[in-house]
Design a protein around this motif. Structure first.
Motif, PDB file in Angstrom:
ATOM      1  N   ARG A 160      85.999  66.922  30.375  1.00 14.88           N
ATOM      2  CA  ARG A 160      84.677  67.361  30.810  1.00 14.88           C
ATOM      3  C   ARG A 160      84.802  68.272  32.037  1.00 14.88           C
ATOM      4  O   ARG A 160      85.507  67.941  32.984  1.00 14.88           O
ATOM      5  CB  ARG A 160      83.809  66.146  31.155  1.00 14.88           C
ATOM      6  N   ARG A 209      73.216  70.790  22.324  1.00 14.76           N
ATOM      7  CA  ARG A 209      74.235  70.428  23.302  1.00 14.76           C
ATOM      8  C   ARG A 209      75.360  71.439  23.465  1.00 14.76           C
ATOM      9  O   ARG A 209      76.164  71.310  24.382  1.00 14.76           O
ATOM     10  CB  ARG A 209      74.789  69.045  22.957  1.00 14.76           C
ATOM     11  N   GLU A 264      76.352  71.447  27.157  1.00 12.10           N
ATOM     12  CA  GLU A 264      77.459  70.712  27.774  1.00 12.10           C
ATOM     13  C   GLU A 264      78.781  71.416  27.544  1.00 12.10           C
ATOM     14  O   GLU A 264      79.685  71.344  28.368  1.00 12.10           O
ATOM     15  CB  GLU A 264      77.499  69.295  27.212  1.00 12.10           C
ATOM     16  N   THR A 299      79.643  73.550  33.221  1.00 13.22           N
ATOM     17  CA  THR A 299      79.805  73.593  31.760  1.00 13.22           C
ATOM     18  C   THR A 299      81.280  73.553  31.376  1.00 13.22           C
ATOM     19  O   THR A 299      82.083  74.291  31.937  1.00 13.22           O
ATOM     20  CB  THR A 299      79.188  74.906  31.220  1.00 13.22           C
TER      21      THR A 299
END
Ligand code: ADP
Ligand code: ADP
Length: 225
Positions: free
Chosen positions: A29, A83, A160, A192
């Motif tokens: 992430r 998303r 995301e 992001t």
């Protein structure tokens, strides 16, 4: 570390042509990952499987802890819309629409009302150095302007993950660098995660990490020297 995308042992063929042959990949992430490799090695197919555009014939893809490889076309379409964001090499803008309408499009598709969508899209023009081009038909933009509009469109809904497939492939190197500088700056500011496909080392150098795809499998750069 928190993995946002996990692909394991992906296989996918087109007719008799194998595109992926056991590709595995993890994306953390917030990171910017570059997927490198020669033409035809399976980079785009891998990106399409990660992004829920294609389903693998075997193997698994998880996004945010949830399997997405077996989802229906409808469910994958919703996932992509809500998303994920996308920037491709060519042709992703609707040439008859204004630049502003193109940027607002993902919001409209997500059910945002037109006035609110325009309000949310407008600040991206200053942010990406596109001031004054809001009403220009996107078919009349230069290549670099069009890619910056495409970048704004990819990010406007707050995805995301931004999937970028050869985002500078149609641009000269200086214009490509300007687009990459903006992509990195804006993705960082928004937090992001970025998955970038490129065959150019100069473009991959913008990423935090790179992997190489060869013959449908992912290897680390150290293993391919
Ligand atoms: P890359 O992005 O590394 O250039 P691709 O993933 O586009 O590689 O392609 C991998 C292999 O799969 C190539 O041999 C390509 O021709 C083939 N391929 C990809 N997409 C299709 C498709 N839609 N139909 C037929 N063959 C395809
Ligand atoms: P890239 O290598 O950046 O994917 P391509 O021109 O190879 O660029 O592929 C562009 C699109 O065409 C992709 O969506 C890919 O899946 C598809 N494609 C690639 N190879 C083939 C092919 N042999 N037949 C049909 N579609 C293909």
């Amino acid at each position: 570390a928190a993995m946002i995308l996990l692909a394991s042992e992906l296989e996918r063929s087109f007719g008799e042509t194998p595109a992926l042959r056991g590709a595995s990949l993890q994306v953390e992430r917030g990171e910017m990952l570059a997927i490198m490799g020669p033409s035809g090695s399976g980079k785009s197919t891998l990106l399409h499987c990660l992004a829920g555009i294609l389903t693998p014939s075997s193997g698994t893809v998880s996004f945010d802890g949830v399997r997405i490889d077996g989802l229906s076309e409808d469910a994958r379409s919703t996932l992509r819309r809500e998303r994920f964001g996308f920037v491709f090499q060519f042709g992703q803008l609707v040439p008859e629409l204004s630049a502003l309408e193109n940027v607002a499009l993902p919001l409209l598709l997500n059910g945002v009302r037109r006035s609110a969508a325009v309000k949310q899209a407008a600040p991206w023009f200053a942010r990406l150095g596109l001031d004054g081009l809001e009403r220009r038909r996107s078919g009349e933009l230069s290549g670099g302007q069009a890619q910056r509009v495409a970048l704004a469109r990819g990010l406007v809904a707050g995805p995301e993950v931004l999937f970028a497939d050869e985002p500078t492939g149609a641009l000269d190197s200086l214009t490509g660098e300007q687009v990459m500088d903006l992509l990195v700056e804006v993705a960082r500011a928004e937090g992001t995660t970025v998955v970038l496909v490129t065959h150019e080392a100069r473009v991959a150098a913008y990423a935090d990490r790179e992997v190489i795809v060869r013959d449908g499998r992912v290897t680390s750069p150290a293993l391919t020297a």
